[in-house]
Design an enzyme around this catalytic site. Sequence first.
Site, mmCIF file in Angstrom:
data_model
loop_
_atom_site.group_PDB
_atom_site.id
_atom_site.type_symbol
_atom_site.label_atom_id
_atom_site.label_comp_id
_atom_site.label_asym_id
_atom_site.label_seq_id
_atom_site.Cartn_x
_atom_site.Cartn_y
_atom_site.Cartn_z
ATOM 1 N N GLU A 1 -26.752 5.424 -102.023
ATOM 2 C CA GLU A 1 -26.267 6.762 -102.415
ATOM 3 C C GLU A 1 -24.957 6.514 -103.121
ATOM 4 O O GLU A 1 -23.962 6.176 -102.470
ATOM 5 C CB GLU A 1 -25.990 7.610 -101.169
ATOM 6 C CG GLU A 1 -27.138 7.758 -100.208
ATOM 7 C CD GLU A 1 -28.137 8.770 -100.699
ATOM 8 O OE1 GLU A 1 -27.730 9.712 -101.393
ATOM 9 O OE2 GLU A 1 -29.314 8.597 -100.396
ATOM 10 N N CYS B 1 -19.003 13.003 -104.374
ATOM 11 C CA CYS B 1 -19.959 12.364 -105.290
ATOM 12 C C CYS B 1 -20.577 13.401 -106.211
ATOM 13 O O CYS B 1 -20.945 13.114 -107.345
ATOM 14 C CB CYS B 1 -21.047 11.660 -104.503
ATOM 15 S SG CYS B 1 -21.894 12.738 -103.336
#
Length: 488
Positions: A249, A283
């Site tokens: 991720e 993110c």
Amino acid sequence: MNAITPTDPKPADENAGKSGVPDLLISYEPATGEELWRGRVSDIDTAVKTARRAFPAWAAQPLATRMELIRRFANEVRKDFEKLADTIARETGKPLWEANAEVENVINKVELSIRAFADRSAQRKLDSAIQGMMAVRHKPHGVMAVLGPYNMPAHLPNAHIVPALIAGNTVIFKPSEKAPASGELLARCFNRAGISAAVIQCVIGGPEQGQELVRNEGVNGVLFTGSANAGVAIARKLAARPDKLLTLEMGGNNPIVLWDTPKVTDAAALIVQSAFASAGQRCTAARRLIVKESMYDSIMAEVKGLADRIIFGAPFDEPSPFMGPMIDNFAADGLTDSFFYLLSNGGKAIKHLVRPDEQKPFLSPAIIDMTAMKDRPDVELFGPILQVIRVETLDQAIAEANNTRFGLVASMIGGQPQEYNRFWANVRAGIVNWNRPTISPSHAAPVGGIGLSGNHRPSGHYAADYCAYPVASGEVEQPRAAIGIGLK
Ligand code: NAD
């Protein structure tokens, strides 16, 4: 500043790790520079051996028992809510209200993961072509290493840990070296719930200990959340190890496309939330605002007006700040350098990046028009800098949105349904939204990206998929067979 730092005047041999690296890790509060926590760097080999020994018994527990223990974990987090939120706020610098929301997410992840396991990994019986049954069941991989980032030091690792434990894996959790206190507290909640410190262990360390976990033969899977640089380095290490599961991720260079809308004030609020929540340390934060030329003046006036009103400050300030500092001075220095690089390469500041105190990592929100720079750097600037690019047509907007090696989130604000359909069909990202911010993805859905943002193993609801592997079994109670052809 957060760093691995030598501290107490201990004898040299005690103070040095295997590679001469000091073996004490200290976490400092970004907002004040004060020491928050210190602890010894863990011995990874011992941790892996412990997790291996604990695996068979944990995997053999009935699923209902593991689920019950995970629910008790949620109760332990509820009991420790204030302490955990306070530690997250101090250690990351994020405002207390945001740390509270992170702890809520930790709790909510439990029921979401139980549902996800039932949906994605439940036992299935299928009719077989021959007599008998075809069954599909799932098995855990073994020992999973979870490598956490600093920006959501409890919620993001937890999003791997909970589904991994439900599936029957044992877990070695290495929190970020910039947020070990939050990680350690999280792990204690599991242990207090009755899940032993062998089944879920917290190990302390930095990238070196992360690398040791990645290459340790006793680790069956690596569940990583962090930067693309580190993720790619891990993928290289495991390139010849298809037997080790790897889920990545990573970051993003996320676009928001702003198209025709009469609701300019709402659009500006969505843009500001997306770009500046957590001071851009998410993110999913929007890094690039791609604006239809005819909307430019009206939307930028609103966005700038709203960004000018943002309070940035320490976690417990009153009135509550919208956003806190960068994680450390090193990160603030890097973002300041990046902003000046953009400025000196064709960027036009709409709102300057301001650092009120050079000794502290607070940065103001910044907005810069980058339309004039042709080869814009495709990097993730992990802070409160929004780059604006003007375009004329929707095709240009989509091409610009796709002008990145990353592919985590892309949002469109405004536009007609058929325009959104075109955007959805052509934009490349794991999360594509309409009139919603880029941030705060739902964990009831898959959460992950493509390109440099991930390796096609999304987390969220689909985390169940990488926490267990499916086993197909043809099963009949008695052997019954005859060969009907080709015999003398
Ligand atoms: P980071 O890459 O510096 O560190 C993440 C973790 O990996 C830490 O525990 C670190 O010690 C470890 N690590 C670093 N290098 C390693 C190596 N070579 N081998 C093994 N382990 C290693 O990330 P960070 O600065 O803590 O977090 C911010 C980054 O994380 C941003 O890029 C952000 O976009 C990304 N992120 C992604 C998601 C997502 O879900 N896609 C969520 C949050 C953060």
